[in-house]
Design a protein around this motif. Structure first.
Motif, PDB file in Angstrom:
ATOM      1  N   CYS A 123      -2.425  -3.824  -1.971  1.00 45.07           N
ATOM      2  CA  CYS A 123      -3.528  -3.994  -2.923  1.00 45.07           C
ATOM      3  C   CYS A 123      -4.788  -4.466  -2.204  1.00 45.07           C
ATOM      4  O   CYS A 123      -4.803  -5.522  -1.550  1.00 45.07           O
ATOM      5  N   GLY A 124      -5.848  -3.685  -2.318  1.00 41.96           N
ATOM      6  CA  GLY A 124      -7.101  -4.023  -1.640  1.00 41.96           C
ATOM      7  C   GLY A 124      -7.801  -5.230  -2.237  1.00 41.96           C
ATOM      8  O   GLY A 124      -8.681  -5.822  -1.605  1.00 41.96           O
ATOM      9  N   PHE A 125      -7.397  -5.619  -3.477  1.00 45.38           N
ATOM     10  CA  PHE A 125      -8.031  -6.756  -4.135  1.00 45.38           C
ATOM     11  C   PHE A 125      -7.297  -8.073  -3.865  1.00 45.38           C
ATOM     12  O   PHE A 125      -7.745  -9.129  -4.292  1.00 45.38           O
ATOM     13  N   ALA A 126      -6.165  -7.981  -3.150  1.00 41.53           N
ATOM     14  CA  ALA A 126      -5.446  -9.193  -2.773  1.00 41.53           C
ATOM     15  C   ALA A 126      -6.218  -9.902  -1.659  1.00 41.53           C
ATOM     16  O   ALA A 126      -6.802  -9.263  -0.778  1.00 41.53           O
ATOM     17  N   SER A 127      -6.227 -11.210  -1.688  1.00 38.61           N
ATOM     18  CA  SER A 127      -6.969 -11.992  -0.692  1.00 38.61           C
ATOM     19  C   SER A 127      -6.067 -12.388   0.473  1.00 38.61           C
ATOM     20  O   SER A 127      -4.889 -12.701   0.282  1.00 38.61           O
ATOM     21  N   ILE A 128      -6.618 -12.342   1.678  1.00 40.41           N
ATOM     22  CA  ILE A 128      -5.910 -12.783   2.869  1.00 40.41           C
ATOM     23  C   ILE A 128      -6.848 -13.658   3.687  1.00 40.41           C
ATOM     24  O   ILE A 128      -8.069 -13.666   3.467  1.00 40.41           O
ATOM     25  N   ASP A 129      -6.299 -14.394   4.637  1.00 40.37           N
ATOM     26  CA  ASP A 129      -7.111 -15.247   5.504  1.00 40.37           C
ATOM     27  C   ASP A 129      -7.710 -14.429   6.633  1.00 40.37           C
ATOM     28  O   ASP A 129      -7.022 -13.627   7.271  1.00 40.37           O
ATOM     29  N   CYS A 130      -9.016 -14.592   6.857  1.00 39.86           N
ATOM     30  CA  CYS A 130      -9.652 -13.965   8.015  1.00 39.86           C
ATOM     31  C   CYS A 130      -8.985 -14.497   9.276  1.00 39.86           C
ATOM     32  O   CYS A 130      -8.786 -15.707   9.435  1.00 39.86           O
ATOM     33  N   GLU A 131      -8.630 -13.637  10.203  1.00 42.30           N
ATOM     34  CA  GLU A 131      -7.929 -14.036  11.419  1.00 42.30           C
ATOM     35  C   GLU A 131      -8.785 -14.905  12.335  1.00 42.30           C
ATOM     36  O   GLU A 131      -8.270 -15.579  13.232  1.00 42.30           O
ATOM     37  N   HIS A 132     -10.103 -14.922  12.088  1.00 38.97           N
ATOM     38  CA  HIS A 132     -10.995 -15.710  12.947  1.00 38.97           C
ATOM     39  C   HIS A 132     -11.433 -17.012  12.283  1.00 38.97           C
ATOM     40  O   HIS A 132     -11.332 -18.094  12.881  1.00 38.97           O
ATOM     41  N   CYS A 133     -11.925 -16.923  11.030  1.00 43.61           N
ATOM     42  CA  CYS A 133     -12.478 -18.115  10.382  1.00 43.61           C
ATOM     43  C   CYS A 133     -11.593 -18.666   9.272  1.00 43.61           C
ATOM     44  O   CYS A 133     -11.910 -19.692   8.667  1.00 43.61           O
ATOM     45  N   GLU A 134     -10.468 -17.975   8.974  1.00 39.32           N
ATOM     46  CA  GLU A 134      -9.502 -18.388   7.947  1.00 39.32           C
ATOM     47  C   GLU A 134     -10.090 -18.418   6.539  1.00 39.32           C
ATOM     48  O   GLU A 134      -9.509 -18.990   5.617  1.00 39.32           O
ATOM     49  N   MET A 135     -11.242 -17.803   6.335  1.00 38.79           N
ATOM     50  CA  MET A 135     -11.807 -17.692   4.988  1.00 38.79           C
ATOM     51  C   MET A 135     -10.997 -16.675   4.185  1.00 38.79           C
ATOM     52  O   MET A 135     -10.501 -15.684   4.737  1.00 38.79           O
ATOM     53  N   LYS A 136     -10.834 -16.930   2.887  1.00 39.86           N
ATOM     54  CA  LYS A 136     -10.133 -16.007   2.003  1.00 39.86           C
ATOM     55  C   LYS A 136     -11.017 -14.783   1.752  1.00 39.86           C
ATOM     56  O   LYS A 136     -12.112 -14.897   1.210  1.00 39.86           O
ATOM     57  N   ILE A 137     -10.527 -13.610   2.123  1.00 43.80           N
ATOM     58  CA  ILE A 137     -11.286 -12.364   1.982  1.00 43.80           C
ATOM     59  C   ILE A 137     -10.388 -11.316   1.342  1.00 43.80           C
ATOM     60  O   ILE A 137      -9.203 -11.207   1.665  1.00 43.80           O
ATOM     61  N   LYS A 138     -10.940 -10.557   0.427  1.00 40.11           N
ATOM     62  CA  LYS A 138     -10.183  -9.448  -0.154  1.00 40.11           C
ATOM     63  C   LYS A 138      -9.934  -8.406   0.936  1.00 40.11           C
ATOM     64  O   LYS A 138     -10.792  -8.153   1.779  1.00 40.11           O
ATOM     65  N   LYS A 139      -8.760  -7.773   0.869  1.00 39.95           N
ATOM     66  CA  LYS A 139      -8.349  -6.872   1.943  1.00 39.95           C
ATOM     67  C   LYS A 139      -9.373  -5.769   2.208  1.00 39.95           C
ATOM     68  O   LYS A 139      -9.666  -5.434   3.352  1.00 39.95           O
ATOM     69  N   PHE A 140      -9.927  -5.191   1.145  1.00 40.67           N
ATOM     70  CA  PHE A 140     -10.839  -4.064   1.339  1.00 40.67           C
ATOM     71  C   PHE A 140     -12.138  -4.475   2.031  1.00 40.67           C
ATOM     72  O   PHE A 140     -12.868  -3.636   2.560  1.00 40.67           O
ATOM     73  N   ALA A 141     -12.435  -5.808   2.045  1.00 37.18           N
ATOM     74  CA  ALA A 141     -13.701  -6.280   2.619  1.00 37.18           C
ATOM     75  C   ALA A 141     -13.524  -6.932   3.983  1.00 37.18           C
ATOM     76  O   ALA A 141     -14.498  -7.421   4.573  1.00 37.18           O
ATOM     77  N   VAL A 142     -12.295  -6.930   4.518  1.00 39.09           N
ATOM     78  CA  VAL A 142     -12.028  -7.650   5.769  1.00 39.09           C
ATOM     79  C   VAL A 142     -12.830  -7.079   6.935  1.00 39.09           C
ATOM     80  O   VAL A 142     -13.482  -7.820   7.685  1.00 39.09           O
ATOM     81  N   LYS A 143     -12.816  -5.766   7.105  1.00 39.70           N
ATOM     82  CA  LYS A 143     -13.511  -5.166   8.258  1.00 39.70           C
ATOM     83  C   LYS A 143     -15.007  -5.457   8.210  1.00 39.70           C
ATOM     84  O   LYS A 143     -15.623  -5.818   9.232  1.00 39.70           O
ATOM     85  N   GLU A 144     -15.593  -5.275   7.033  1.00 36.58           N
ATOM     86  CA  GLU A 144     -17.028  -5.543   6.907  1.00 36.58           C
ATOM     87  C   GLU A 144     -17.331  -7.012   7.191  1.00 36.58           C
ATOM     88  O   GLU A 144     -18.335  -7.340   7.835  1.00 36.58           O
ATOM     89  N   HIS A 145     -16.440  -7.908   6.746  1.00 39.95           N
ATOM     90  CA  HIS A 145     -16.624  -9.342   6.990  1.00 39.95           C
ATOM     91  C   HIS A 145     -16.606  -9.638   8.490  1.00 39.95           C
ATOM     92  O   HIS A 145     -17.488 -10.352   9.012  1.00 39.95           O
ATOM     93  N   ILE A 146     -15.613  -9.091   9.185  1.00 40.50           N
ATOM     94  CA  ILE A 146     -15.492  -9.357  10.626  1.00 40.50           C
ATOM     95  C   ILE A 146     -16.648  -8.737  11.397  1.00 40.50           C
ATOM     96  O   ILE A 146     -17.204  -9.352  12.314  1.00 40.50           O
ATOM     97  N   ASP A 147     -17.045  -7.521  11.011  1.00 39.02           N
ATOM     98  CA  ASP A 147     -18.108  -6.817  11.748  1.00 39.02           C
ATOM     99  C   ASP A 147     -19.488  -7.425  11.526  1.00 39.02           C
ATOM    100  O   ASP A 147     -20.349  -7.368  12.414  1.00 39.02           O
ATOM    101  N   ASN A 148     -19.708  -8.030  10.346  1.00 44.09           N
ATOM    102  CA  ASN A 148     -21.078  -8.419  10.017  1.00 44.09           C
ATOM    103  C   ASN A 148     -21.281  -9.890   9.639  1.00 44.09           C
ATOM    104  O   ASN A 148     -22.394 -10.406   9.780  1.00 44.09           O
TER     105      ASN A 148
END
Length: 415
Positions: free
Chosen positions: A153-178
């Motif tokens: 599920c892309g709307f499930a939240s996971i921890d960013c591997e770098h900052c441990e912020m809760k991010i929805k799966k579909f937004a992880v790449k954009e979060h890490i890149d930007n």
């Protein structure tokens, strides 16, 4: 939507059928939560829908026995029938696909239960359909597939591997890149030669602490070089375009000259005035016997300008003119314009003074595929060796044809 009749193990008897609407006494859609079965004081049982509809008409009696009844609240409950109904066995409604009566034999619930136990079973059935609880997700699935759904599920939240912020799966790449402050990034002047790498949150400090003039100048020089390359490509393309335009102009001139030459040649061809030949028919006696009335053989085709002609000979005549040898001129093609043809057929005699000549003039329309000739000038009985027309078992036609622009359309002029 699953109805009671779709999952009953055994069909209900008539005692469970309303004798007014002939439907079950219970709500098809909510049979597992149906209220009590209502009856009058004489034991007449009807479904809740029929009771309600009857009292809405202000009638105060039983639908069957007409026993006076004050209101629907004064009806009694048929506990025995309700109990009997509750003991009937059904398949779990979750045997079916969601919002459908079609059974899912692979993933559906296979349990057989009593109707009275249905409500409690459905509340904990692992095959029931549930909705994803993640905000924004609209998918539904069977309860036993929840973990599997959450994994993708892309709307499930996971921890960013770098900052441990809760991010929805579909937004992880954009979060890490930007956006991620802990992501390791390169200096924005890396194209100019700065090799430093650091966390995104330290970017401002790096710019302050390191002199980047040289790297900035390198990037400027690179941009200039790219600009020069693009400029040269543009100039080269522009030169090619100019050359192509010149070539196009040259080709245009050549095409115009060729068109003029073509028109001149066509004019010369069309101005060809005369065709003359001797058409020799060998083995005359054999052909005379072989070709019956209406049968013909053709001369080789010949051209006058853009018009194609040939002659066709009927040795035993054509239809009603069976006593005459018949010869015709035919136009064989369909050019753009009509044409007038003057022609003569001369049957050559051993004695030139006895040769028989037939002349005619015809206007051939542009769509006209046939021509005209003689039916009556050459009598068959006169064409033999004694008369001098047959020499060495052959006859000869001297054919002359010339053309000119038509003076009228579709007119036959006899001379």
């Amino acid at each position: 939507m699953v109805e009671l009749k779709d999952i009953l193990i055994k069909e209900l008897s008539s005692e469970f059928v309303c004798n007014v609407c002939m439907d079950y006494l219970f709500d098809h859609d909510n049979f597992h939560t149906s209220k009590a079965i209502l009856q009058c004081s004489n034991g007449c049982v009807h479904c809740l829908k029929c009771w309600t509809k009857h009292f809405e008409t202000s009638k105060k009696n039983c639908l069957t026995c007409r026993e006076p009844i004050e209101s629907i609240e004064s009806l009694s409950k048929n506990i025995i029938l309700k109990k009997q109904f509750g003991n009937k066995k059904i398949q779990c409604p979750n045997i079916c696909f969601e919002k459908s009566s079609e059974k899912d034999e692979v993933n559906g619930c296979k349990e057989v239960i009593k109707i009275e136990d249905c409500f409690s079973h459905l509340s904990k059935c692992n095959h029931r359909y549930i909705s994803c609880t993640m905000e924004g997700c609209t998918e539904t699935f069977r309860a036993l597939d929840l973990d599997k759904h959450l994994e993708k599920c892309g709307f499930a939240s996971i921890d960013c591997e770098h900052c441990e912020m809760k991010i929805k799966k579909f937004a992880v790449k954009e979060h890490i890149d930007n956006d991620c402050s802990k992501t390791i990034i390169k200096c924005k002047y890396s194209d100019g030669g700065c090799k430093a790498e650091f966390k995104r949150e330290d970017a401002d400090n790096h710019i302050k602490d390191v002199d980047h003039k040289e790297f900035i100048q390198n990037i400027i020089d690179q941009h200039k070089e790219k600009h020069e390359v693009i400029k040269r490509k543009y100039e080269d393309t522009e030169n090619r375009l100019v050359t192509a335009e010149k070539k196009l102009a040259e080709f245009d001139q050549i095409a115009k000259k060729l068109k003029i030459n073509c028109e001149n040649l066509t004019s010369r061809i069309d101005s060809t005035e005369k065709y003359q030949c001797n058409w020799v028919i060998y083995n005359y006696s054999e052909k005379f016997r072989t070709y019956p009335n209406g049968a013909m053989f053709a001369s080789p085709a010949f051209w006058l300008g853009s018009y194609k002609f040939n002659c066709e000979l009927y040795l035993n005549g054509y239809k009603d003119y069976s006593d005459f040898l018949s010869i015709f001129l035919f136009k064989k093609n369909h050019p753009e314009s009509s044409v007038q043809a003057r022609y003569s057929f001369e049957l050559v005699n051993r004695n030139p003074s006895k040769s028989v000549k037939y002349s005619n003039s015809s206007t051939f329309d542009k769509d006209l595929g046939y021509g005209f000739g003689s039916f009556r000038y050459y009598k068959k009985v006169e064409i033999n060796e004694e008369s001098g027309f047959v020499v060495d078992n052959k006859i000869i036609f001297n054919i002359v044809v010339d053309i000119s622009p038509p003076t009228s359309s579709n007119v036959l002029i006899s001379q």
